[in-house]
Design an enzyme around this catalytic site. Structure first.
Site, PDB file in Angstrom:
ATOM      1  N   ASP A 265      44.478  26.246  27.783  1.00  0.00           N
ATOM      2  CA  ASP A 265      44.320  26.414  29.229  1.00  0.00           C
ATOM      3  C   ASP A 265      43.152  25.524  29.649  1.00  0.00           C
ATOM      4  OD1 ASP A 265      44.507  27.531  31.857  1.00  0.00           O
ATOM      5  OD2 ASP A 265      42.829  28.849  31.392  1.00  0.00           O
TER       6      ASP A 265
ATOM      7  N   CYS B 197      49.296  31.354  38.651  1.00  0.00           N
ATOM      8  CA  CYS B 197      47.989  30.862  38.201  1.00  0.00           C
ATOM      9  C   CYS B 197      47.415  31.884  37.230  1.00  0.00           C
ATOM     10  CB  CYS B 197      47.063  30.688  39.406  1.00  0.00           C
ATOM     11  SG  CYS B 197      45.369  30.255  38.966  1.00  0.00           S
TER      12      CYS B 197
END
Ligand code: DGL
Length: 273
Positions: free
Chosen positions: A14, A188
């Site tokens: 990430d 998200c």
């Protein structure tokens, strides 16, 4: 990849530590698996950057995980999944999965009135991948996409509820409420932490969907199909590599992971000129 690779870890990356929500889902569904997590804190955030830059970062992140011998790569970052997934699949010879398809599938299975709202960073929404994935699953759905970038710093700051958060939510999302969506896809890594505040704003008529659990299910499905699941019944270990150790990474990270973060190492990924 063959059966002898089954004991290798699952790689997850990430832009920072938001992707730990995916690690949380993986640990629940695949408790025996080892996890190797890369959080690119030094180059965080990705969501404000161009697709070209995000692709370059995602490439380097994947190479880093490969060097650690992972058997699969999960792109936990929605901005990186949107900008880079097809390129990573083409360039690397191992299973690479993102969060877009799993989230889109869940949203399509959830909606009753076929009006789905999608929220994400500027990079995610401008890429349009969620919209494409939803429409290819069901072309009769109406997708209303909206970038909500201020949600990211709110979550990092721990402002998960309260008047400022409520005001930001209302400013961004009143139009989606008026559009009568019945499903909101949280596109998200950070947004699942805003679920209570979002539920307060939309009420019970809108289901909030995040892709963490479904992404873990897809990982299970692929590993099992490729005969790459760890057979031994033991508690998996997680190793965390971060490209920067910001003063508050532990506090914020543990909020996403839901448990203490151990085994953290600061690393550099290759930086190209
Ligand atoms: N991880 C990013 C995403 O899911 C959010 C934070 C960022 O902008 O890098 O899109």
């Amino acid at each position: 990849m063959n059966k002898s690779n089954a004991d290798q870890p699952i790689g997850v990356f990430d832009s920072g530590i938001g992707g730990l929500t995916v690690v949380r889902s993986l640990r629940q569904l695949l408790p025996s698996e080892d996890i190797c997590y890369l959080g690119d804190e030094a180059r965080y955030p990705y969501g404000t950057k161009s697709a070209e830059t995000i692709r370059r970062y995602a490439h380097e992140d994947t190479e880093f995980l490969l060097d650690r011998g992972v058997k699969m790569v999960i792109v936990a970052c929605h901005s990186a999944s949107s900008a880079a997934l097809p390129f990573l699949k083409k360039d690397f010879n191992l299973p690479v999965i993102g969060v877009i398809e799993p989230g889109a599938r869940t949203a399509v299975a959830t909606t009753r009135n076929k009006r789905i709202g999608v929220i994400g960073t500027a990079a995610t929404i401008s890429a349009g991948e969620y919209e494409r994935a939803i429409l290819s699953a069901d072309s009769s759905v109406r997708v209303i996409a909206k970038s909500t970038p201020l949600f990211v710093p709110l979550v990092e700051e721990g402002w998960l509820e309260g008047s400022v958060t409520d005001q930001v939510i209302a400013t961004y999302l009143t139009s989606l409420k008026e559009d009568k969506i019945d499903t909101l896809l949280l596109g998200c890594t950070h947004y699942p932490l805003l679920k209570p505040a979002l539920a307060g704003f939309f009420g019970t008529g809108v289901k909030l969907v995040d892709s963490g659990d479904e992404t873990a299910r897809v990982a299970l499905e692929i590993l099992s199909k490729m005969d790459l699941l760890r057979s031994e019944n033991r508690k998996g270990m997680s190793r965390f590599y971060l490209t920067d150790l910001s003063p508050n990474f532990r506090t914020v990270g543990e909020r996403f992971l839901g448990s203490p973060i151990q085994d953290v190492t600061r690393v550099s990924v290759k930086y190209e000129a």
